[in-house]
Design an enzyme around this catalytic site. Structure first.
Site, PDB file in Angstrom:
ATOM      1  N   LYS A 271       0.749  -1.195  -0.118  1.00 49.44           N
ATOM      2  CA  LYS A 271      -0.055   0.127   0.061  1.00 49.44           C
ATOM      3  C   LYS A 271       0.881   1.358  -0.053  1.00 49.44           C
ATOM      4  O   LYS A 271       2.101   1.062   0.168  1.00 49.44           O
ATOM      5  CB  LYS A 271      -0.809  -0.259   1.142  1.00 49.44           C
ATOM      6  CG  LYS A 271      -1.930  -1.275   1.290  1.00 49.44           C
ATOM      7  CD  LYS A 271      -2.872  -1.236   2.411  1.00 49.44           C
ATOM      8  CE  LYS A 271      -3.840  -2.276   2.354  1.00 49.44           C
ATOM      9  NZ  LYS A 271      -4.676  -2.340   3.422  1.00 49.44           N
TER      10      LYS A 271
ATOM     11  N   ASN B 135      -1.919  -0.247   6.889  1.00 55.50           N
ATOM     12  CA  ASN B 135      -1.494  -1.382   7.400  1.00 55.50           C
ATOM     13  C   ASN B 135      -0.596  -2.116   6.271  1.00 55.50           C
ATOM     14  O   ASN B 135      -0.267  -3.290   6.327  1.00 55.50           O
ATOM     15  CB  ASN B 135      -2.534  -2.152   7.900  1.00 55.50           C
ATOM     16  CG  ASN B 135      -3.521  -2.416   6.919  1.00 55.50           C
ATOM     17  OD1 ASN B 135      -3.371  -2.088   5.664  1.00 55.50           O
ATOM     18  ND2 ASN B 135      -4.720  -3.290   7.288  1.00 55.50           N
TER      19      ASN B 135
ATOM     20  N   GLU C 116      -9.140 -10.404  -7.984  1.00 57.33           N
ATOM     21  CA  GLU C 116      -8.298  -9.409  -7.472  1.00 57.33           C
ATOM     22  C   GLU C 116      -7.008  -9.507  -8.562  1.00 57.33           C
ATOM     23  O   GLU C 116      -6.476  -8.478  -9.043  1.00 57.33           O
ATOM     24  CB  GLU C 116      -7.607  -9.636  -5.943  1.00 57.33           C
ATOM     25  CG  GLU C 116      -9.080  -9.063  -5.237  1.00 57.33           C
ATOM     26  CD  GLU C 116      -8.484  -8.980  -3.754  1.00 57.33           C
ATOM     27  OE1 GLU C 116      -7.273  -9.505  -3.216  1.00 57.33           O
ATOM     28  OE2 GLU C 116      -9.297  -8.812  -2.819  1.00 57.33           O
TER      29      GLU C 116
ATOM     30  N   TYR D 224     -12.233  -2.061  -3.968  1.00 55.43           N
ATOM     31  CA  TYR D 224     -12.389  -2.469  -2.612  1.00 55.43           C
ATOM     32  C   TYR D 224     -14.140  -2.363  -2.609  1.00 55.43           C
ATOM     33  O   TYR D 224     -14.724  -2.088  -1.514  1.00 55.43           O
ATOM     34  CB  TYR D 224     -12.140  -1.285  -1.738  1.00 55.43           C
ATOM     35  CG  TYR D 224     -10.719  -1.707  -0.895  1.00 55.43           C
ATOM     36  CD1 TYR D 224     -10.311  -2.785  -0.387  1.00 55.43           C
ATOM     37  CD2 TYR D 224      -9.734  -0.901  -1.486  1.00 55.43           C
ATOM     38  CE1 TYR D 224      -9.384  -3.238   0.006  1.00 55.43           C
ATOM     39  CE2 TYR D 224      -8.455  -0.957  -0.815  1.00 55.43           C
ATOM     40  CZ  TYR D 224      -8.131  -2.195  -0.026  1.00 55.43           C
ATOM     41  OH  TYR D 224      -6.991  -2.527   0.431  1.00 55.43           O
TER      42      TYR D 224
ATOM     43  N   HIS E 136      -1.719  -5.765   1.388  1.00 53.74           N
ATOM     44  CA  HIS E 136      -3.028  -6.241   1.341  1.00 53.74           C
ATOM     45  C   HIS E 136      -2.788  -7.759   0.718  1.00 53.74           C
ATOM     46  O   HIS E 136      -1.749  -7.867  -0.076  1.00 53.74           O
ATOM     47  CB  HIS E 136      -3.781  -5.502   0.159  1.00 53.74           C
ATOM     48  CG  HIS E 136      -4.994  -6.309  -0.385  1.00 53.74           C
ATOM     49  ND1 HIS E 136      -6.169  -6.422   0.227  1.00 53.74           N
ATOM     50  CD2 HIS E 136      -5.086  -7.119  -1.554  1.00 53.74           C
ATOM     51  CE1 HIS E 136      -7.226  -6.961  -0.335  1.00 53.74           C
ATOM     52  NE2 HIS E 136      -6.378  -7.671  -1.278  1.00 53.74           N
TER      53      HIS E 136
HETATM   54  P1  GDP Z   1      -7.386  -7.387   5.394  1.00 57.86           P
HETATM   55  O1  GDP Z   1      -8.123  -8.269   4.579  1.00 57.86           O
HETATM   56  O2  GDP Z   1      -7.048  -7.573   6.659  1.00 57.86           O
HETATM   57  O3  GDP Z   1      -6.861  -6.268   4.780  1.00 57.86           O
HETATM   58  O4  GDP Z   1      -9.061  -6.579   5.974  1.00 57.86           O
HETATM   59  P2  GDP Z   1     -10.198  -6.067   5.517  1.00 57.86           P
HETATM   60  O5  GDP Z   1     -10.720  -6.864   4.382  1.00 57.86           O
HETATM   61  O6  GDP Z   1     -11.300  -6.218   6.845  1.00 57.86           O
HETATM   62  O7  GDP Z   1     -10.172  -4.244   5.247  1.00 57.86           O
HETATM   63  C1  GDP Z   1      -9.756  -3.948   4.109  1.00 57.86           C
HETATM   64  C2  GDP Z   1      -8.776  -2.640   4.622  1.00 57.86           C
HETATM   65  O8  GDP Z   1      -9.618  -1.465   4.936  1.00 57.86           O
HETATM   66  C3  GDP Z   1      -7.729  -3.075   5.809  1.00 57.86           C
HETATM   67  O9  GDP Z   1      -6.615  -3.825   5.277  1.00 57.86           O
HETATM   68  C4  GDP Z   1      -7.602  -1.619   6.235  1.00 57.86           C
HETATM   69  O10 GDP Z   1      -6.657  -0.858   5.324  1.00 57.86           O
HETATM   70  C5  GDP Z   1      -9.020  -1.155   6.265  1.00 57.86           C
HETATM   71  N1  GDP Z   1      -9.627  -1.137   7.345  1.00 57.86           N
HETATM   72  C6  GDP Z   1     -10.180  -2.324   7.889  1.00 57.86           C
HETATM   73  N2  GDP Z   1     -10.896  -1.989   9.055  1.00 57.86           N
HETATM   74  C7  GDP Z   1     -10.833  -0.584   9.083  1.00 57.86           C
HETATM   75  C8  GDP Z   1     -11.382   0.150  10.226  1.00 57.86           C
HETATM   76  O11 GDP Z   1     -12.126  -0.046  11.156  1.00 57.86           O
HETATM   77  N3  GDP Z   1     -11.081   1.664   9.788  1.00 57.86           N
HETATM   78  C9  GDP Z   1     -10.290   2.046   8.803  1.00 57.86           C
HETATM   79  N4  GDP Z   1     -10.046   3.440   8.831  1.00 57.86           N
HETATM   80  N5  GDP Z   1      -9.822   1.303   8.001  1.00 57.86           N
HETATM   81  C10 GDP Z   1     -10.171   0.045   8.176  1.00 57.86           C
END
Ligand code: GDP
Length: 138
Positions: free
Chosen positions: A9, A112, A126, A49, A115
């Site tokens: 990212k 973070n 993807e 997304y 991805h």
């Molecule tokens: P991943 O599969 O571990 O990447 O997590 P998810 O698919 O649940 O979420 C996608 C991305 O959205 C995450 O990697 C974070 O960058 C972001 N994200 C997830 N949860 C949160 C949240 O509670 N707040 C914010 N601001 N971003 C989030």
């Protein structure tokens, strides 16, 4: 053999840790079979997304993902979807295991660093979002 999509990212690219991240993949026996650096448009980030479009953080996440260049990779290996997720660590870096990419380099639940696809169906979508079959060299 399995394939997955990995993204470094904008925060990871800005931290200059592309090599550090790839080193971890290769160290775990994972092969990089396609790679490119690109800067997503807002529309491209929203399409990627789309599953999160109802989430409260969708706007912030897609703006973050367009804030700078990213690196997209296709990773290949046995059980690579789960292996990559293990190397990445939990979404929230505060809950991520010691030694994982997110635990070491993430600064925020959103910023973070990486991805990784979470299932074979999402991996297929993807990978095709970023790469044509001719760009993947196994
Ligand atoms: P991943 O599969 O571990 O990447 O997590 P998810 O698919 O649940 O979420 C996608 C991305 O959205 C995450 O990697 C974070 O960058 C972001 N994200 C997830 N949860 C949160 C949240 O509670 N707040 C914010 N601001 N971003 C989030």
């Amino acid at each position: 053999m399995q394939r997955t999509l990995s993204l470094i990212k904008p925060d990871g690219v800005a931290k200059n840790i592309i090599g550090e991240i790839i080193k971890r993949f290769e160290g775990a026996g994972i092969r990089v079979v396609a790679m490119k650096k690109l800067h997503l448009s807002q529309k491209q980030a929203e399409g990627f997304y789309a599953v999160h479009k109802e989430r409260p953080f969708f706007k912030s996440l897609t703006e973050f993902m367009t804030s700078g260049p990213i690196v997209a990779m296709v990773l290949e290996g046995e059980d690579v979807i789960a292996k990559n997720r293990k190397l990445m660590g939990a979404t929230n870096f505060k809950e991520a295991e010691e030694g994982t990419i997110r635990r070491e380099f993430a600064t925020d639940i959103e910023k973070n660093v990486v991805h990784g696809s979470d299932a074979p169906e999402t991996a297929a979508f993807e990978i095709a979002y970023f790469f044509s079959t001719m760009e993947i060299v196994g």
